[in-house]
Design an enzyme around this catalytic site. Sequence first.
Site, PDB file in Angstrom:
ATOM      1  N   GLU A 114       0.862  -1.195   0.000  1.00  0.00           N
ATOM      2  CA  GLU A 114       0.000   0.000   0.000  1.00  0.00           C
ATOM      3  C   GLU A 114       0.886   1.228   0.000  1.00  0.00           C
ATOM      4  OE1 GLU A 114      -1.999  -0.204   3.800  1.00  0.00           O
ATOM      5  OE2 GLU A 114      -2.143  -2.373   3.575  1.00  0.00           O
ATOM      6  N   LYS A 116       2.320   4.624   1.554  1.00  0.00           N
ATOM      7  CA  LYS A 116       2.446   5.123   2.927  1.00  0.00           C
ATOM      8  C   LYS A 116       1.957   6.560   2.938  1.00  0.00           C
ATOM      9  CE  LYS A 116       5.557   5.254   6.876  1.00  0.00           C
ATOM     10  NZ  LYS A 116       5.177   6.563   7.375  1.00  0.00           N
ATOM     11  N   ASP A 118       1.009  10.253   3.993  1.00  0.00           N
ATOM     12  CA  ASP A 118       1.698  11.231   4.827  1.00  0.00           C
ATOM     13  C   ASP A 118       0.664  12.054   5.587  1.00  0.00           C
ATOM     14  OD1 ASP A 118       3.835  12.408   5.936  1.00  0.00           O
ATOM     15  OD2 ASP A 118       4.496  13.494   4.159  1.00  0.00           O
ATOM     16  N   TYR A 226      -6.263   1.253   7.007  1.00  0.00           N
ATOM     17  CA  TYR A 226      -5.200   0.377   6.518  1.00  0.00           C
ATOM     18  C   TYR A 226      -4.947  -0.859   7.385  1.00  0.00           C
ATOM     19  CZ  TYR A 226      -2.305   3.445   9.513  1.00  0.00           C
ATOM     20  OH  TYR A 226      -1.793   4.183  10.535  1.00  0.00           O
ATOM     21  N   LYS A 315      10.707   3.671   2.364  1.00  0.00           N
ATOM     22  CA  LYS A 315      10.533   5.123   2.200  1.00  0.00           C
ATOM     23  C   LYS A 315      11.082   5.613   0.862  1.00  0.00           C
ATOM     24  CE  LYS A 315       9.803   7.664   5.521  1.00  0.00           C
ATOM     25  NZ  LYS A 315      10.016   7.922   6.933  1.00  0.00           N
ATOM     26  N   CYS A 409      19.727  44.870 -15.308  1.00  0.00           N
ATOM     27  CA  CYS A 409      19.954  43.456 -15.609  1.00  0.00           C
ATOM     28  C   CYS A 409      21.403  43.110 -15.266  1.00  0.00           C
ATOM     29  CB  CYS A 409      19.691  43.188 -17.092  1.00  0.00           C
ATOM     30  SG  CYS A 409      20.217  41.555 -17.611  1.00  0.00           S
ATOM     31  N   CYS A 412      23.307  42.196 -18.881  1.00  0.00           N
ATOM     32  CA  CYS A 412      23.565  43.138 -19.968  1.00  0.00           C
ATOM     33  C   CYS A 412      23.487  44.587 -19.515  1.00  0.00           C
ATOM     34  CB  CYS A 412      22.598  42.905 -21.125  1.00  0.00           C
ATOM     35  SG  CYS A 412      20.906  43.385 -20.759  1.00  0.00           S
ATOM     36  N   CYS A 427      14.269  42.126 -17.603  1.00  0.00           N
ATOM     37  CA  CYS A 427      15.315  42.847 -18.322  1.00  0.00           C
ATOM     38  C   CYS A 427      14.724  43.273 -19.658  1.00  0.00           C
ATOM     39  CB  CYS A 427      16.504  41.919 -18.542  1.00  0.00           C
ATOM     40  SG  CYS A 427      17.558  42.415 -19.918  1.00  0.00           S
ATOM     41  N   CYS A 433      20.320  40.923 -24.895  1.00  0.00           N
ATOM     42  CA  CYS A 433      20.864  40.524 -23.590  1.00  0.00           C
ATOM     43  C   CYS A 433      21.415  39.107 -23.754  1.00  0.00           C
ATOM     44  CB  CYS A 433      19.780  40.554 -22.522  1.00  0.00           C
ATOM     45  SG  CYS A 433      20.293  39.818 -20.960  1.00  0.00           S
TER      46      CYS A 433
END
Length: 767
Positions: A114, A116, A118, A226, A315, A409, A412, A427, A433
């Site tokens: 199954e 896991k 969280d 579960y 895990k 920028c 450039c 920019c 550029c």
Amino acid sequence: MNRPAAERRAAELRRIIEHHNRRYYQDDAPEIPDSEYDRLLRELMDLEERFPELAVPDSPTRRVGAPPLEKFTPYPHRTPMLSLSNAFADEEVAAFDRRIRDRLGTAAVDYTAEPKFDGLAVSLVYEDGVLVHGATRGDGITGEEVTANVRTIRTVPLRLLGSAVPRFLDVRGEVLLFRQDFANLNRAQREQGEKEFANPRNAAAGSLRQLDSHVTASRPLSFFAYALGGAEGMELPATHAGALELLSDLGFPVCPERRVVTGVPGLLAYYREILDRREAMPYDIDGVVYKLNDRAGQEIMGAVSRAPRWALAHKFPAQEALTEIVRIDVSVGRTGVLTPVARLKPVFVGGATVTNATLHNEDEIRRKDVRAGDTVVVRRAGEVIPEVVSVLLDRRPPGTEEFRMPDLCPVCGSTAVRLPGEAAVRCTGGLFCPAQLKQSLLHFGSRRALDIEGLGEKLVDQLVDRDLVRSPADLYRLRREDLVLLDRLGDLSSENLVQAAAKSRDTTLPRFIYALGIPDVGETTAGDLALFFGSLDRLMEAKRETLRFVPNIGAEVAASLVAFFAEPHNRQVIADLRRLGVTWEETTPGSGSRRRPLSRLLTSFAIPEVGDVRAEALERRFGSLEALLEAEEREIRETPGLSPGAAEGVLRFRKDPDTLEVIGQLGRCGHTWTAGIAEEGAADDAGKGSSAVAGKTFVLTGTLNGFTRDEAKERIEARGGRVSTSVSKKTDYVVAGADPGSKLSKAQALGVRVLDEGAFITLLDLP
Ligand code: IVH
């Protein structure tokens, strides 16, 4: 490490772990990612293994979670709520299986596998079929009574289904928040000026452990059962899979991804499959859980201090980790957006070593208060660019400075402007550029654009830095002699690049449009545009209103396209590319190949006083756009149901040059506007879900000419359809390209509709 040093370190670790235990379990406000916590715990476990006398009875390694909070009634579990042993490597899984086989003396063992989840574990106790207690795990022996709260979870049965209910039943499962629900919850929190939750698990925990169950009720919690914690007065199934089936029959949500697998190969295959699908799951998971399927076998295996020996959590690589920001740079993207990037001390996270993380934009940095020198939580999920999640403020070294976005920028030196209504600073240098040019070239030559093999970052850097290339078109002007001087680009590879460029000349219209790198125009949109216009010229001349008729294209993308093609420099580059031999096949839709209701055309022009009803009246009266355009003024004024204002509007609409141009453009794309085809409705910006594809399940087989598998899949999904890998009765269409596999025969056997590429394109094109 000697004994006294180990003792000091163990004491320190215990203090730190206890602190984080409280932050995590009691305050629902963890300061460090799980991976860091796990690391600390492992270090302590290792120490205690090497010096067993350090394993004092109150060591955090001996317990599961933390003691319950004062405020809830303590709830002693009849059967302890165990934790799971963790495995990270395949060998640990093999060792787990070997222990079971050795002990049970069996050859190949069946497991239930199954995801896991969280979230947080709960125990739900039913007496005579009625929910009487709900409790958190607490330290595994005593939890907290949260009965009123679990009752508010919509999917938790308050009474068991069926007539044969047991006298006593203790169901174990996970309370969690689906990602979508989490996003909604956080949006609501934001709108109400409340603090947002860090992740779905914290939100679920915070929601369940509320003294006022009204608050819990307002949170969209979910539940998956579960395991069975205990049962009386009922025959129990012989296997865990059977127990889950029973739970499902009793009315509990049970995860549909559960599966019975055999032996280590079965376990690992399951692990990989779920890992692959991790990002696509509707809720967070942090691994998979394997359980010996045979319940008698479980009895024999028993448990060690905190975990059963018949179950294992395998895990996934942690998606969050701690590291330090060395400095904050500003990078310039293809469309000129300046993005602050955190340069990090290398850290292994999400299965890769990460050295950079995006900080998105200035607002984001402010919000999180990120500074160079900070210790931060970095997150890398799937293929997504790693990001800085949060700062550990108490680890901030003295003398750090707040970050400020530059006014120029950094590459450039052009002015960087903050566009109204945008968080981004851009920019203004365009392709002049170098940073933007480099990104544009990389995009242009990328595999799914013009696919120029070998045009990687190093090469592009040199081409731009040595001024050999000033626009994508220059790639086709390169000669071998220009390239031989470049570093690490011997004679052979320079020849290769010239050849790769030459080869890329022969392309397709969708690829070419995508390669241009128009802001907001990804592969799917490029495909939609190519399908609609069939020719680059028709696309380039399209007015914004015309573009709005393309399926899935909204106002923003339309504006972006018009702005891009209005730019003389862009037109020049396109002209150069064509002159230098970049070609593709174009199509001319037959006139009338796209019949649409006249009323939809009229309503999409927002003619004053003309809504659906009057548009339909006009459609009925004139039958076609041509007839409406040629009609006498008087005929329009006398249309039944038309107000004088509406008639005025229609007359102005007929004369408006912009309108006529749009109609002409649509006509050149094959559109005609007639009466009596209500079902075929014109494309509108409803986009997703409005198409013939929405809600349908497709299976792809064989090779398509005009798309890769991924492209076809994206097209389908962009229209709200689904792509599945196997054919069943539920499949709506099988798209069969050249050399189809067995899926085609299966479709035919099941009577599923089969589309060839042409029919598929037609279907995609339908609004
Ligand atoms: S079974 C004796 N199955 O993992 C078996 N636990 O470290 C007890 N968890 O706190 C647990 N998904 O909340 C099991 N499919 C799953 C699970 C699962 C998540 C959590 C559970 C527990 C932790 C154990």
